[in-house]
Design an enzyme around this catalytic site. Structure first.
Site, PDB file in Angstrom:
ATOM      1  N   LYS A   1      27.423 154.097  50.791  1.00  0.00           N
ATOM      2  CA  LYS A   1      27.009 153.784  49.428  1.00  0.00           C
ATOM      3  C   LYS A   1      26.287 154.987  48.818  1.00  0.00           C
ATOM      4  CE  LYS A   1      24.072 150.538  46.998  1.00  0.00           C
ATOM      5  NZ  LYS A   1      23.169 149.406  47.136  1.00  0.00           N
TER       6      LYS A   1
ATOM      7  N   GLU B   1      24.073 160.400  59.529  1.00  0.00           N
ATOM      8  CA  GLU B   1      25.049 160.091  60.577  1.00  0.00           C
ATOM      9  C   GLU B   1      26.475 160.156  60.027  1.00  0.00           C
ATOM     10  OE1 GLU B   1      22.318 158.424  59.852  1.00  0.00           O
ATOM     11  OE2 GLU B   1      21.416 157.466  61.616  1.00  0.00           O
TER      12      GLU B   1
ATOM     13  N   GLY C   1      23.730 147.340  50.965  1.00  0.00           N
ATOM     14  CA  GLY C   1      24.619 147.764  52.050  1.00  0.00           C
ATOM     15  C   GLY C   1      24.960 146.626  52.998  1.00  0.00           C
ATOM     16  N   ARG C   2      23.954 145.859  53.411  1.00  0.00           N
ATOM     17  CA  ARG C   2      24.204 144.811  54.417  1.00  0.00           C
ATOM     18  C   ARG C   2      24.867 143.573  53.817  1.00  0.00           C
ATOM     19  NH1 ARG C   2      19.036 146.120  53.676  1.00  0.00           N
ATOM     20  NH2 ARG C   2      17.606 144.623  52.744  1.00  0.00           N
TER      21      ARG C   2
ATOM     22  N   GLU D   1      16.670 143.624  58.648  1.00  0.00           N
ATOM     23  CA  GLU D   1      16.481 144.654  57.607  1.00  0.00           C
ATOM     24  C   GLU D   1      16.099 143.997  56.279  1.00  0.00           C
ATOM     25  OE1 GLU D   1      18.546 148.887  57.233  1.00  0.00           O
ATOM     26  OE2 GLU D   1      19.752 147.413  56.179  1.00  0.00           O
TER      27      GLU D   1
ATOM     28  N   HIS E   1      24.843 133.809  82.422  1.00  0.00           N
ATOM     29  CA  HIS E   1      24.656 134.460  83.721  1.00  0.00           C
ATOM     30  C   HIS E   1      23.729 135.660  83.586  1.00  0.00           C
ATOM     31  CE1 HIS E   1      27.711 131.910  85.535  1.00  0.00           C
ATOM     32  NE2 HIS E   1      28.260 131.946  84.326  1.00  0.00           N
TER      33      HIS E   1
ATOM     34  N   LYS F   1      13.734 158.607  59.306  1.00  0.00           N
ATOM     35  CA  LYS F   1      14.681 159.594  58.768  1.00  0.00           C
ATOM     36  C   LYS F   1      13.922 160.859  58.367  1.00  0.00           C
ATOM     37  CE  LYS F   1      17.817 156.226  56.593  1.00  0.00           C
ATOM     38  NZ  LYS F   1      18.338 155.743  55.315  1.00  0.00           N
TER      39      LYS F   1
HETATM   40  O1  F6P Z   1      19.295 153.076  57.099  1.00  0.00           O
HETATM   41  C1  F6P Z   1      19.444 151.924  56.399  1.00  0.00           C
HETATM   42  C2  F6P Z   1      20.599 151.931  55.471  1.00  0.00           C
HETATM   43  O2  F6P Z   1      20.164 152.387  54.262  1.00  0.00           O
HETATM   44  C3  F6P Z   1      21.230 150.550  55.370  1.00  0.00           C
HETATM   45  O3  F6P Z   1      20.556 149.693  54.539  1.00  0.00           O
HETATM   46  C4  F6P Z   1      22.609 150.872  54.946  1.00  0.00           C
HETATM   47  O4  F6P Z   1      23.463 149.801  55.147  1.00  0.00           O
HETATM   48  C5  F6P Z   1      22.900 152.049  55.839  1.00  0.00           C
HETATM   49  O5  F6P Z   1      21.681 152.755  55.888  1.00  0.00           O
HETATM   50  C6  F6P Z   1      24.032 152.940  55.397  1.00  0.00           C
HETATM   51  O6  F6P Z   1      23.811 153.444  54.114  1.00  0.00           O
HETATM   52  P1  F6P Z   1      24.947 154.153  53.303  1.00  0.00           P
HETATM   53  O7  F6P Z   1      26.028 153.180  53.048  1.00  0.00           O
HETATM   54  O8  F6P Z   1      24.283 154.626  52.045  1.00  0.00           O
HETATM   55  O9  F6P Z   1      25.453 155.308  54.131  1.00  0.00           O
END
Ligand code: F6P
Length: 544
Positions: A203, A209, A264-265, A350, A381, A509
């Site tokens: 987003k 990452e 995002g979530r 979150e 188990h 971060k």
């Molecule tokens: O680190 C948290 C977060 O901001 C989440 O809320 C989000 O889903 C994820 O990182 C990924 O964010 P993006 O879609 O901006 O890469």
């Protein structure tokens, strides 16, 4: 029950301290299961095995009536900026609305934007399914790498896994999350850029990452001789940051939109759901949206006493704020739903893992639980021992699809037997007298029985919900996900916090930047003694 939640919480604690014996409650009331069962969109929620009685359930209903749920729900529907720290509307429910004609937000025709996005997604998927998307050397695309993390990965990954029996794509899908280089390295092994499509799902288009993984994959293209045009042809994005995606080298025509009004979530209903649509096809993806929309309609209209998300939210609040529980287990009795706990972890923790209210004032009570779990029966188990016999109380949701598509029907009956038996065992436990009688019946002397029986005692009275899905189809999965979304929404409303921001994730971060500089020899190792020693050891390992 009246007043602020702080006062109501005291009343909850008081009510929770009054004993409730589930075994006895079931004996006393043959109608208990009937009274504490509700149904919505084909899903059954049996919440009879919870530590509630008429008085506590009435109080919890009253808590819901006094809460912000109705008001906030209406504001959400109207597109008010209920994500108040970011001044954003919260409109993920609109993404599953079948008819979005004329849907406007702040003067923008959102309905048209959603419709266009759906059409572009569907067209891309059709082209991929028909193997007409040709790579830069003229061969059809055979593999798609989805690069994302958090909300841009967990939802599609979970749903793709959950709907395995519906897969119909000739294109193979690979999820690349995590900055650990092992993930992308493993995926690229065995693929060729000429037949690989990459979708960078972010987003913000600023998440480290995702950026690093996308850069590594772009580099792999370059190393295989792909030029700028070839890379542009093979890279897509789903993002609300068009400028950053374009700067990366992704053409505007390959960027599917995301919007500020979708967290995002909560985004798997948008173009973030593309991997789901790819794997199950456009028609079944519509069914996923339809199931979620049906749950939305239930949530928006059912009275609180029958409203499934409200009921689940109240039970959660009851255990956290009344009983002092800190965890909640999610136990899907379905191999295909094994990623559900990690998905709900982000959704719940979150959203509601906060300690200030909407105005930034400290909350004097606990909020979201630690969500954990895995597919049954494997957990039996492993960690169920703790659920049954430890002093910790961990409320659990057991989730079972009634019908399955695989041919091993007897195994499905056995799976269901274990699911139901676990909820029964947690509820009724085993008394010392029962354990002793069992030992004696097995041929032990009285002395031997007396020694062993205490180890076999299970206190029981451990709460659980059981959710039954007619089957694990796209429709019921959509409804199930929306159920958990709305549960989290209701709890956020009760706790008076903003469920739609996530400022807490920022600190880590921020701190990783200077540490990375130190680890790569570009910054000083001027940190607390623990961090400095860890950095030193890492550097020594790299140089050895
Ligand atoms: O680190 C948290 C977060 O901001 C989440 O809320 C989000 O889903 C994820 O990182 C990924 O964010 P993006 O879609 O901006 O890469």
């Amino acid at each position: 029950m009246s007043g602020s939640f702080t006062e109501q919480r005291n009343e909850l604690s008081h009510l929770a301290s009054e004993s409730c014996h589930l075994r006895q409650a079931f004996k006393d009331d043959a109608q208990r299961a009937q009274r504490y069962t509700t149904r919505a969109c084909g899903i059954t929620l049996d919440y009879a095995k919870n530590l509630i009685n008429d008085a506590s359930w009435r109080a919890l209903q009253q808590l819901a009536a006094n809460s912000n749920i109705s008001k906030l729900r209406e504001q959400m529907l109207q597109g008010a900026a209920i994500n108040n720290t970011e001044q954003r509307a919260v409109w993920h429910t609109r993404l599953r609305q079948q008819d979005v004609t004329g849907l406007m937000l702040d003067g923008e025709d959102i309905g048209q934007q959603i419709t266009e996005c759906r059409a572009r997604m569907a067209a891309l998927i059709d082209t991929l399914h028909q193997q007409q998307y040709l790579g830069y050397q003229g061969s059809p695309i055979t593999d798609l790498i989805w690069v994302g993390i958090g909300g841009s990965l967990l939802g599609p990954q979970m749903a793709v896994e959950a709907l395995t029996p519906y897969h119909c794509s000739p294109v193979k899908l690979h999820f690349a999350g995590n900055i650990d280089g092992a993930v992308v390295s493993d995926i690229l092994n065995g693929l060729h850029p000429a037949t690989t499509l990459v979708v960078v799902a972010s987003k913000s288009f600023g998440t480290e990452e995702t950026k690093q993984n996308a850069l590594a994959i772009r580099q792999w293209f370059t190393e295989h001789g792909a030029d700028k045009a070839a890379i542009a042809h093979h890279f897509w994005a789903t993002s609300s940051n068009i400028a950053a995606a374009a700067e990366f080298g992704i053409e505007q025509k390959n960027i599917l939109p995301m919007w500020d009004w979708v967290g995002g979530r909560y985004s798997l209903w948008s173009a973030i759901g593309l991997p789901i649509a790819l794997m199950i096809g456009n028609q079944q993806f519509k069914q996923l949206l339809a199931g979620a929309e049906a749950m939305d309609q239930h949530f928006f209209s059912a009275p609180f006493s029958e409203n499934m998300p409200v009921i689940m939210a109240l039970l959660g609040v009851w255990y956290i704020n009344g009983h002092g529980c800190q965890a909640h287990a999610l136990l899907p009795y379905s191999h295909y739903l094994r990623l559900l706990p990690s998905y709900v972890q982000q959704l719940d923790m979150e959203s509601n893992g906060k300690s200030v209210n909407r105005q930034g004032h400290a909350l004097p009570y606990a909020t979201a639980p630690v969500i954990w779990g895995d597919a049954g029966t494997n957990g039996q188990h492993a960690y169920h021992q703790l659920l049954h016999q430890s002093a910790l109380a961990v409320p659990a949701d057991f989730i079972l699809p009634l019908k399955v598509k695989h041919p091993l029907k007897d195994q499905h009956s056995r799976l269901a037997a274990h699911c139901f038996a676990q909820t029964q065992a947690l509820m009724q436990g085993k008394t010392l007298a029962e354990a002793t009688a069992e030992c004696v019946a097995q041929g032990m002397t009285e002395q031997q029985a007396a020694a062993l029986a205490p180890h076999k005692v299970s206190p029981g009275n451990k709460p659980s919900n059981t959710l039954l899905l007619p089957e694990l189809s796209p429709y019921y999965l959509g409804a199930l996900i929306a159920l958990y979304e709305h549960k989290v929404f209701c709890q956020g409303a009760i706790w008076q916090l903003n469920s739609f921001d996530q400022w807490g994730v920022e600190l880590g971060k921020q701190l990783s930047g200077p540490i990375y500089q130190a680890l790569t020899g570009n910054g000083s190792n001027n940190f607390d003694s623990s961090t400095a020693a860890l950095i030193k050891q890492f550097l020594a390992a790299q140089n050895s």
